[in-house]
Write a protein that holds these residues in place. Structure first.
Motif, short mmCIF file in Angstrom:
data_model
loop_
_atom_site.label_atom_id
_atom_site.label_comp_id
_atom_site.label_asym_id
_atom_site.label_seq_id
_atom_site.Cartn_x
_atom_site.Cartn_y
_atom_site.Cartn_z
N ALA A 91 0.84 -1.20 0.00
CA ALA A 91 0.00 0.00 0.00
C ALA A 91 0.87 1.25 0.00
O ALA A 91 2.08 1.17 0.26
N VAL A 92 0.24 2.37 -0.28
CA VAL A 92 0.85 3.67 0.01
C VAL A 92 0.52 3.98 1.46
O VAL A 92 -0.65 3.89 1.87
N TYR A 93 1.55 4.32 2.23
CA TYR A 93 1.38 4.63 3.63
C TYR A 93 1.47 6.15 3.82
O TYR A 93 2.48 6.76 3.46
N TYR A 94 0.40 6.71 4.36
CA TYR A 94 0.34 8.14 4.62
C TYR A 94 0.54 8.43 6.10
O TYR A 94 -0.05 7.75 6.96
N CYS A 95 1.32 9.43 6.38
CA CYS A 95 1.48 9.97 7.73
C CYS A 95 0.45 11.10 7.88
O CYS A 95 0.30 11.92 6.96
N THR A 96 -0.25 11.11 8.99
CA THR A 96 -1.27 12.14 9.19
C THR A 96 -1.15 12.79 10.57
O THR A 96 -0.64 12.17 11.51
N ARG A 97 -1.66 13.99 10.65
CA ARG A 97 -1.70 14.72 11.90
C ARG A 97 -3.15 15.00 12.26
O ARG A 97 -3.94 15.43 11.40
N VAL A 102 -9.75 13.10 16.40
CA VAL A 102 -10.98 12.53 15.87
C VAL A 102 -10.94 12.42 14.34
O VAL A 102 -11.51 11.50 13.76
N HIS A 103 -10.25 13.35 13.69
CA HIS A 103 -10.12 13.29 12.24
C HIS A 103 -8.68 13.66 11.87
O HIS A 103 -7.87 14.00 12.73
N PHE A 104 -8.37 13.59 10.58
CA PHE A 104 -7.01 13.76 10.10
C PHE A 104 -6.90 15.08 9.37
O PHE A 104 -7.37 15.23 8.24
N ASP A 105 -6.26 16.07 10.02
CA ASP A 105 -6.21 17.43 9.50
C ASP A 105 -5.20 17.60 8.37
O ASP A 105 -5.44 18.33 7.42
N ASN A 106 -4.07 16.94 8.50
CA ASN A 106 -3.00 17.10 7.51
C ASN A 106 -2.46 15.74 7.11
O ASN A 106 -2.37 14.83 7.95
N TRP A 107 -2.07 15.62 5.84
CA TRP A 107 -1.57 14.36 5.29
C TRP A 107 -0.24 14.61 4.56
O TRP A 107 -0.05 15.65 3.92
N GLY A 108 0.65 13.62 4.64
CA GLY A 108 1.83 13.66 3.80
C GLY A 108 1.50 13.15 2.41
O GLY A 108 0.35 12.79 2.13
N GLN A 109 2.51 13.11 1.54
CA GLN A 109 2.31 12.65 0.17
C GLN A 109 2.29 11.12 0.06
O GLN A 109 1.84 10.58 -0.96
N GLY A 110 2.78 10.45 1.09
CA GLY A 110 2.75 9.00 1.11
C GLY A 110 4.03 8.35 0.62
O GLY A 110 4.81 8.94 -0.13
N THR A 111 4.27 7.11 1.07
CA THR A 111 5.40 6.31 0.62
C THR A 111 4.89 4.91 0.31
O THR A 111 4.09 4.35 1.07
N LEU A 112 5.34 4.35 -0.81
CA LEU A 112 4.82 3.07 -1.27
C LEU A 112 5.61 1.91 -0.69
O LEU A 112 6.84 1.87 -0.77
N VAL A 113 4.90 0.98 -0.10
CA VAL A 113 5.48 -0.27 0.39
C VAL A 113 4.93 -1.40 -0.46
O VAL A 113 3.70 -1.57 -0.54
N ALA A 114 5.81 -2.14 -1.10
CA ALA A 114 5.40 -3.26 -1.95
C ALA A 114 5.99 -4.54 -1.38
O ALA A 114 7.21 -4.67 -1.29
N VAL A 115 5.14 -5.46 -0.98
CA VAL A 115 5.58 -6.73 -0.41
C VAL A 115 5.34 -7.82 -1.45
O VAL A 115 4.20 -8.14 -1.79
N SER A 116 6.43 -8.36 -1.94
CA SER A 116 6.32 -9.34 -3.01
C SER A 116 7.58 -10.18 -3.08
O SER A 116 8.67 -9.69 -2.77
N SER A 117 7.42 -11.44 -3.50
CA SER A 117 8.57 -12.31 -3.65
C SER A 117 9.09 -12.26 -5.09
O SER A 117 10.09 -12.89 -5.41
#
Lengths: 117, 115
Positions: A91-97, A102-117
């Motif tokens: 998935a793309v993993y987003y960091c949020t503040r 209760v909700h997510f005010d700010n988001w980063g651009q995300g970083t992709l994690v790919a799990v595969s053999s």
């Protein structure tokens, strides 16, 4: 200005480990509710974990026991240690503040994690 | 676990018209301690992270055009986009917060296109 910048993603084999980082500026991670939210390719949003300002940590059932959220207040950086990775963690993993937690005010651009053999 | 169900999954609306997206929670998201609904709406454009539009079910985030409005309480909520603009093409998500234990749940998303 509030900024969140993720790093640390990449291609990893099933069973492997990865640590994501989220460098922040414009606010203190220690005073906010910091979360990781992920999005599998072409899919919707899934909350992963939250770290409260007071130190409480909580996880989605899908990652409990495998992922650990932490922060370094001196670096104003949030982390996500991911162990025993599975194909379904891809998935793309987003960091949020969240100011209120209760909700997510700010988001980063995300970083992709790919799990595969 | 709380389940959030959005409807429709996708919709196409003409420019200048109104778009309505619904979100239903499997249990009430109204917290009597502060009389607030812990329901938020996000907009995600292709290749971008989500953006907070509405929180507390009906409070517009700073900088969000007043064409966007949220309503509802308890278990049923609505996001309304009036006078649809081309830049509103996106996927929209609702999200709820449950406090014991802390948990966040998103709806499956609604894809909005121009007719």
């Amino acid at each position: 200005e509030v900024q969140l910048v993720e790093s640390g993603g990449g291609l990893i084999q099933p069973g492997g480990s990865l640590r994501l980082s989220c460098a922040t500026s414009g606010f203190a991670v220690s005073s906010n509710y910091m979360s990781w939210v992920r999005q599998a390719p072409g899919k919707g949003l899934e909350w992963v974990s939250v770290l409260f300002g007071g130190g409480g940590r909580f996880y989605a059932d899908s990652v409990k026991g495998r992922f650990t959220i932490s922060r370094d207040n001196s670096k104003n950086t949030l982390y996500l240690q991911m162990n025993s990775l599975r194909v379904e963690d891809t998935a793309v993993y987003y960091c949020t503040r969240g100011i209120t937690g209760v909700h997510f005010d700010n988001w980063g651009q995300g970083t992709l994690v790919a799990v595969s053999s | 676990d709380i389940v959030m169900t959005q409807s429709p999954d996708s919709l196409a609306v003409s420019l200048g018209e109104r778009a309505t997206i619904n979100c239903k929670s499997s249990q009430s998201v109204l917290y009597t301690t502060d009389n607030k609904s812990y329901l938020a709406w996000y907009q995600q454009k292709p290749g971008q992270p989500p953006k907070l539009l509405i929180y507390w079910a009906s409070t517009r985030e700073s900088g969000v055009p007043d064409r966007f409005s949220g309503s509802g309480s308890g278990t049923d909520f609505t996001l309304t986009i009036s006078n649809l603009q081309a830049e509103d093409v996106a996927v929209y998500y609702c999200q709820q917060y449950y406090s014991t234990p802390p948990m966040y749940t998103f709806g499956q998303g609604t894809k909005l296109e121009i007719k």
